[in-house]
Design an enzyme around this catalytic site. Structure first.
Site, PDB file in Angstrom:
ATOM      1  N   CYS A 191      37.680  51.102  98.364  1.00  0.00           N
ATOM      2  CA  CYS A 191      36.346  50.506  98.521  1.00  0.00           C
ATOM      3  C   CYS A 191      35.907  49.918  97.194  1.00  0.00           C
ATOM      4  CB  CYS A 191      35.324  51.558  98.947  1.00  0.00           C
ATOM      5  SG  CYS A 191      35.453  52.000 100.666  1.00  0.00           S
ATOM      6  N   LEU A 192      35.556  48.659  97.192  1.00  0.00           N
ATOM      7  CA  LEU A 192      35.086  48.045  95.944  1.00  0.00           C
ATOM      8  C   LEU A 192      33.662  48.497  95.625  1.00  0.00           C
ATOM      9  CD1 LEU A 192      36.525  44.469  96.463  1.00  0.00           C
ATOM     10  CD2 LEU A 192      37.452  46.334  95.084  1.00  0.00           C
TER      11      LEU A 192
END
Lengths: 111, 103, 94
Positions: free
Chosen positions: B102-103
């Site tokens: 997940c950025l």
């Protein structure tokens, strides 16, 4: 395909990550363990004292994430004293890895 | 309150408490209700079993679906409960490590 | 305790070229210590040809699900590993 032993390097975990990502996008993906890689599948790994997470427990999430199968090369298992009784659940023994590879459109080694 | 990293994730998952969850949630403007707790408990169990956070939103939704069925395991439902990036927000509140993809 | 001539510290998997080189280098009076991936040797039925004391670093064996040690292999923790290196006249880290 993972042909390297667990915990020594990050190569195998990166391969696992790739497999999980492919599964996330509903691509048909399986993992084949060969050579010293079969040691990923041994039950009762306790890596707390070397400050790592159990690769066996990580692998147990594979079916939930949509990875279709975990295959183990039978000859490598015999070499390392592994049988279905002392491996994690859900492993499929594979007598001929080379034959198995022909069933896949794309195969890649970790590392 | 357990130690947290620069992104607000609890450093040691074992130090997490339900009280800590409420405080972390408040930082995100979330007041926890039964629906949140159901997902938090699912994540705690998931982490205990697999020693990994669901690595992405898609796999978060997939895991919830597998365990709790279609009504919970869909992105709208989870997005409503845990705004932003649901996997990230939910893991942060549940005291799990940051999902890797997940950025 | 008797002194060790050379302590061989091996961290490579059993099939690794350096692992084979290490086995060739063993001499009477030496000792062999498996760490990291080398502990997988406990799961194979291969033993060094020369009769030397064999040790294994316990946390590394435990991590790989090999906490049950075969006969003739001694488990050591980190302090005991330090003692071993102190007893050895020379150490080779493979």
């Amino acid at each position: 395909m993972i042909d390297q032993s667990p915990y020594g390097t990050w190569v195998g975990r990166e391969a696992l990550d790739m497999a999980f990502s492919l599964a996330a996008f509903d691509q048909a993906v399986s993992i084949l363990f060969t050579d010293t890689g079969v040691n990923w599948l041994r039950a009762f790994q306790q890596p707390n004292d070397i400050a790592q997470k159990s690769v066996a427990k990580n692998l147990s999430a594979a079916p939930i994430f949509g990875v279709e199968a975990l295959y183990a090369d039978a000859a490598a298992c015999r070499r390392y004293g592994l049988t279905l009784d002392n491996m994690i659940e859900g492993v499929v023994m594979c007598e001929s890895s080379s034959e198995l590879l022909h069933q896949f459109a794309h195969a890649a080694f970790a590392g | 309150m357990p130690a947290r990293n620069n992104e607000g994730f609890v450093v040691n998952a074992n130090e997490w408490t339900p009280a800590a969850a409420s405080i972390i949630a408040a930082d995100d403007g979330i007041k926890l209700n039964e629906k949140h707790w159901e997902i938090i408990e699912f994540l705690r169990l998931f982490y205990k079993t697999h020693e990994v956070s669901p690595p992405s939103n898609r796999l978060f939704v997939k895991s919830v679906k597998e365990a709790l069925g279609d009504t919970r395991g869909n992105s709208i439902y989870l997005m409503t409960l845990f705004p932003g990036t649901p996997a990230k927000t939910a893991c942060r509140i549940a005291g799990l490590p940051r999902p890797t993809n997940c950025l | 305790m008797a002194l060790i001539h050379t302590l061989h510290i091996l961290n490579k998997t059993p099939g690794h070229a350096r692992s084979l080189q290490c086995m060739d280098a063993l001499r009477p009076g030496d000792a062999l210590l498996f760490t990291e991936s080398a502990v997988l040797a406990l799961a194979t039925q291969q033993h060094p040809e020369i009769d030397v004391p064999v040790f294994v670093l316990a946390p590394d064996a435990l991590a790989r699900g090999l906490g049950q040690c075969p006969d003739g292999v001694t488990q050591v923790d980190f302090p005991a590993m330090v003692d071993l290196t102190a007893q050895a006249q020379t150490v080779i880290s493979w």
